[in-house]
Structure formats: structure tokens, C-alpha cells
Design an enzyme around this catalytic site. Structure first.
Site, PDB file in Angstrom:
ATOM      1  CG  ASP A 343      -0.342   0.805   2.368  1.00  0.00           C
ATOM      2  OD1 ASP A 343       0.666  -0.939   2.219  1.00  0.00           O
ATOM      3  OD2 ASP A 343      -0.679   1.021   3.445  1.00  0.00           O
ATOM      4  CD  GLU A 344      -1.254   4.601   3.141  1.00  0.00           C
ATOM      5  OE1 GLU A 344      -1.816   5.494   3.079  1.00  0.00           O
ATOM      6  OE2 GLU A 344      -0.701   4.155   3.590  1.00  0.00           O
TER       7      GLU A 344
END
Length: 546
Positions: A343-344
Site C-alpha cells: 500500500d501507499e
């Protein structure tokens, strides 16, 4: 996963302050007068699949024994666990006898009759008559879950560690039960703030009460690396030396980690370790210069911003690192899953992200594990059988949701953790002293009142493997703070994962949830006394709330 900054006052709170915020003290006496008779057979959380009340109740007395099948170690261990829980509060000996299912008392049956064999690996049947309580199941996990139901059917004072007055009665009838979903997890972020082995084991015991079967440990992030590995020792020794806001940090030795895995297995939870990559990797980048594209080690980081770090996708050192870390962690973890984050990764371009995941996912498979990744993995090429953990929420872009739904239609499984429903670190209200609110305020009803099977439009319901309740720890440093944010929302996510959709009803649930309050009081759990729930008043504090 999200992020926003927070004020320093959150970290200054102590467990005592949180207990005051919860509206009580650590473990007030449980009033016997508040419990005039046995709890109704279905008055438990998660709601059972089938309840047929009837017949006389059973009373545990000084003559009660716990009967287990001859020679069955697993049943004997579960019987010992149950007796050990009840001896302090009842004052009874409750001997565990190797005498089979015949005879009066509490009977634990594995591979027995009474419908246990038909209820799946985690299902059970609980039958209560005036003569006996019988818990039967096909496998140990089901037997253990049935014991958790039996605990809730006893008076709340049964959870006390000191002797309490009886009677100890269980309502008559039959419960037949099995889970809706095979994956029911809770995530604990030990990277932002480190939690000791003892603290993690306490949380495992709390999860087991509500029939969770997976503990997802977020072991690495920008602020800390929490598992010692022989191949890359500086990851823990240096990368684990701090945490959010500074402080000493910490890490688990391999023996520490094995103890967590062992304790989780004794409670029928699988540990799911996560090494987040290619982003959220500053602790690793600070520990080893060669993991950086420019060959320069990054400084340790104690803030809360996200998206700035990335492994060097073009360097072979990165994949040597992945091979070693995944291999060692897989060898330490008997469960089927390994979480690779994903993620991210804002500092990793889309093409590099896809190339990285194409090389990393086969490493996980070579070491005998199934990939779990945050739902951004859908933007690459999820490996066959991979599980995508969806943490989006109402403001998540339609294009991203469509991408996840398309991956699900193509065969990826889904674990539902919508941030505005399942994230336990979201504030309850604007006045909650801990937590964040980038996904909004999440009161108890908001957390409970949704359906995992229909949450993602255009994703087949059959793709949903289960649910998970993540707890991020940017603002959390103690077990009391952890419990205040987790309870009571943890119980609601458990019900969504276990109970049939037909049982889903807020009006009924809030009453069953309220009955958990005295149990948490007896256990010293620092929970949030939501005004949405009609909690019984603690002894000496007036009438229950309407």
C-alpha cells in the site's frame, strides 16, 4: 492504509486516564444481583447460527467434572483450559477426567456424535440438559469455539480471578454453530509502537473470546522493524531501535516470535506476518545502505507521514533481501499466509510497482505461502490465489474500487477491512482522546452495520474470504489504550465474520453487546462505553442507560 498527523496529547494519556474515559475502574466487582437467572441460550457474541432453547438448565457445582475422550490430548488440553478459567471464580476443583462422553458434568467430544462431525472444521454443537453440558465438534478449533460460547452463557462473574458467589447455571437447549467466513482476522501494528510478547498474548486471548482465527502482525514500517532475522541482523538491531515519537522501540527475537505463534495456535489463531514493501520501508533503508538506489542509508524516522520510502526496484540487492526475509519468516511461521503489504507506495512508479510485485509474489509461493497484500496489489498482477485486503472507504475513488472488483472477478480473494467501518484506530467521536479520523468518525453502530458480502459493488460475494479489524498504533502505546480503541468494535467485526447474515440486526446486537460490559469489567478490559449501547450500570453507579 492511510495516515494523518496527531497531537502530542494522545501519547501522554495513561491507561488509568483511559479507564476513567471508559466510565469505570480497572475491574469492579460483578454484581450477582444483576443476574437473577441463566442468560438466554442465544445471548452471545457472535450470534450463533442456530439456537433451540428448551429444557432445564445445568448447574455447575462442587461435584462437576470435565469429561474428555480417553487418550485425546487435544480435548484434554481444551478441557484443562476451560477448568482453569472457571476454578478461580467458582472455587470448585473441576477435575478433568479421561472417561469419555458418558456421565454427568461438562463433556467435550471430538469426532463424536451429536452433530459435531457435520459442522465443519470450526463448527460445534452445544447441548445443555439438567444432567450435562456437551460440546461436540469435528476438530479442536470447533471444540474451542464451543467453549467460548459456554463461557458467555455463564454469569459474567465467572470471568473473575477471585472466588465469587454462585449459582453457576447454563440455560437448557441446543446451539448448532459454524462460521460464515473462513478468515476472521485482527491486525496489530507493532511497527509504529512496539508491544511486548506479553501484551500480544493478552490481545490474542481477547480475540479468541470472539472466535477470531487470525492475528495479522504488521512487523515492519518506516518507524520500526520488529523481527530479528539472522541474514540481515541490522534490520532489528538498528531498524527496531525507535518508534513513533522516539523512544526505545524494540523487536522480537526468533524465540519471542515462536512464542507468539505457539500461544496463538493454542487459541486456534493463525499468525499472519506482514513485511510491508516496496513502500513503508524506511526502517530497512536506514539499516542497510545497499537497499537504497543511491547507496546511502536513510536516517531513522519517528514521524507519521507516509508514502516517501521505497525499496530500489532496479537493484538485485533488493531481491536478495526479499528472498532472505521471506524465507526466514516463512520458516518461522507455520500458517499458510504471508502478507507483503503493497500500500501507499507513492515513491514507486506504477511500472516499477508492477515489476516489483511480479518478482516478489513468486518468492512467497516458493516458500509455501499464499500472498496477502493490501488492495493496491490489484494495480499490479495478483498471483493466482492471492488475497487482497481492501481498506478503502466511502471517499475511495471509483476507479480503484472497480480495479479491486475486477481482480476479484478474475479470481483474487478479498479480505474486507473498510477503514470507515473496521479500522479500530478511528476515533469514535470528535472527543475521543486517541486515534485518527482521516476516514471519519466510527461509532459502534457504524462499525457493525454493514455487510461484507455486498460491500464492494461488482465484486462477487463468493470472492470474500472474510473480514479483518486492523488497529494502527500511531497514537497507542499501552494495552489499556489498545483495548479502549478495540472494544467494543472488535466484537462487532467478529460477528460480521462469524454469524449468518440473517442474524444481523443492530437492535438485537446492541443488547447482546451490552451484556459483554460486565465481562470486560471483570477481566479488567478498558473499553469505550458508547452511548449507543445500553450498558448495565456498574455496581453503585445508578440505573442502566436507556
Amino acid at each position: 492504509m492511510r495516515r494523518t498527523s496527531f497531537g502530542p496529547r494522545c501519547l501522554a494519556l495513561t491507561g488509568a486516564a483511559l479507564l476513567l474515559a471508559a466510565g469505570g475502574t480497572a475491574a469492579p466487582a460483578v454484581s450477582a444481583a444483576a443476574e437473577p437467572g441463566p442468560a438466554p441460550l442465544g445471548h452471545v457474541v457472535p450470534a450463533p447460527a442456530s439456537v433451540r432453547p428448551g429444557g432445564d438448565p445445568y448447574e455447575i457445582t462442587a461435584r462437576t467434572v470435565v469429561r474428555v475422550p480417553p487418550g485425546n490430548r487435544e480435548a484434554a488440553r481444551i478441557g484443562g483450559y476451560l477448568a482453569g478459567l472457571l476454578r478461580p471464580s467458582t472455587g470448585y476443583r473441576l477435575p478433568v477426567v479421561d472417561s469419555g462422553a458418558d456421565g454427568p458434568g461438562i463433556r467435550l467430544v471430538l469426532d463424536g456424535e451429536d452433530g459435531g462431525a457435520a459442522s465443519g472444521a470450526e463448527g460445534y454443537r452445544l447441548s445443555v440438559t439438567a444432567r450435562s453440558v456437551t460440546v461436540s465438534a469435528r476438530e479442536g478449533a470447533g471444540l474451542f469455539h464451543g467453549v467460548q460460547t459456554l463461557r458467555q452463557l455463564l454469569p459474567a462473574r465467572a470471568e473473575s480471578t477471585v472466588r465469587q458467589p454462585g449459582p453457576w447455571t447454563v440455560a437448557g437447549g441446543v446451539v448448532t454453530d459454524a462460521p460464515r467466513y473462513g478468515y476472521r482476522g485482527a491486525m496489530l501494528d507493532v511497527a509504529r509502537h512496539f508491544f511486548t510478547v506479553g501484551q500480544v498474548k493478552r490481545y490474542i486471548d481477547q480475540l479468541a473470546r470472539y472466535k477470531y482465527n487470525a492475528l495479522h502482525l504488521h512487523l515492519s514500517d518506516d518507524q520500526g522493524w520488529r523481527i530479528a532475522l539472522g541474514s540481515w541482523p541490522r534490520l532489528a538491531a538498528y531498524g527496531g531501535s525507535t518508534q513513533v515519537g522516539g523512544g526505545p522501540g524494540g523487536f522480537y527475537s526468533r524465540d519471542d516470535y515462536r512464542e507468539i505463534v505457539r500461544h496463538a495456535a493454542s487459541r486456534y489463531l493463525t499468525v499472519v506476518p506482514e513485511i510491508d514493501m516496496p513502500g513503508h520501508t524506511n526502517a530497512a533503508l536506514a539499516s542497510y545502505a545497499r537497499l537504497n538506489c543511491d547507496g546511502v542509508a536513510r536516517p531513522l524516522y519517528t514521524g507519521t507521514e507516509v508514502g516517501f520510502s521505497s525499496l530500489c526496484v532496479a537493484k538485485q540487492d533488493t531481491y536478495d533481501f526479499v528472498e532472505d526475509v521471506v524465507g526466514e519468516l516463512a520458516a518461522l511461521t507455520p500458517g499458510p499466509y504471508l502478507h507483503i503489504g503493497g500500500d501507499e507506495a507513492h515513491s514507486t512508479g506504477p511500472a516499477d510497482y508492477a515489476a516489483f510485485m511480479d518478482r516478489v509474489q513468486p518468492v512467497v509461493a516458493r516458500h509455501g505461502k499464499t500472498v496477502i497484500g493490501w488492495h493496491q496489489l490489484a494495480g499490479a498482477r495478483p498471483a493466482p490465489g492471492a488475497l487482497l485486503q481492501y481498506w478503502g472507504y466511502g471517499r475511495t475513488g471509483a476507479a480503484e474500487r472497480a480495479q479491486v472488483a475486477a481482480a476479484a472477478r478474475a479470481g483474487a480473494g478479498l479480505i474486507l477491512s473498510p477503514a470507515d467501518r473496521a479500522y479500530l484506530d478511528m476515533k469514535y467521536t470528535k472527543d475521543t482522546p486517541l486515534g485518527l479520523q482521516w476516514a471519519g468518525l466510527v461509532e459502534v453502530r457504524q462499525s457493525y452495520d454493514w455487510d461484507p458480502g455486498g460491500y464492494l459493488t461488482d465484486a462477487p460475494a463468493s470472492a470474500v474470504a472474510g473480514v479483518e479489524a486492523p488497529l494502527w498504533t500511531e497514537t497507542i502505546t499501552t494495552s489499556a489504550q489498545l483495548e479502549y480503541m478495540a472494544f467494543p468494535r472488535l466484537a462487532g467485526i467478529a460477528e460480521l465474520g462469524w454469524s449468518p447474515p440473517a442474524t444481523h440486526d443492530w437492535a438485537s446486537y446492541r443488547v447482546r453487546l451490552a451484556a459483554q460490559g460486565p465481562r470486560w469489567d471483570a477481566l479488567g478490559i478498558a473499553y469505550y462505553r458508547s452511548p449507543q449501547v445500553p450498558w448495565p450500570a456498574p455496581p453503585g453507579q445508578g440505573r442502566p442507560r436507556p
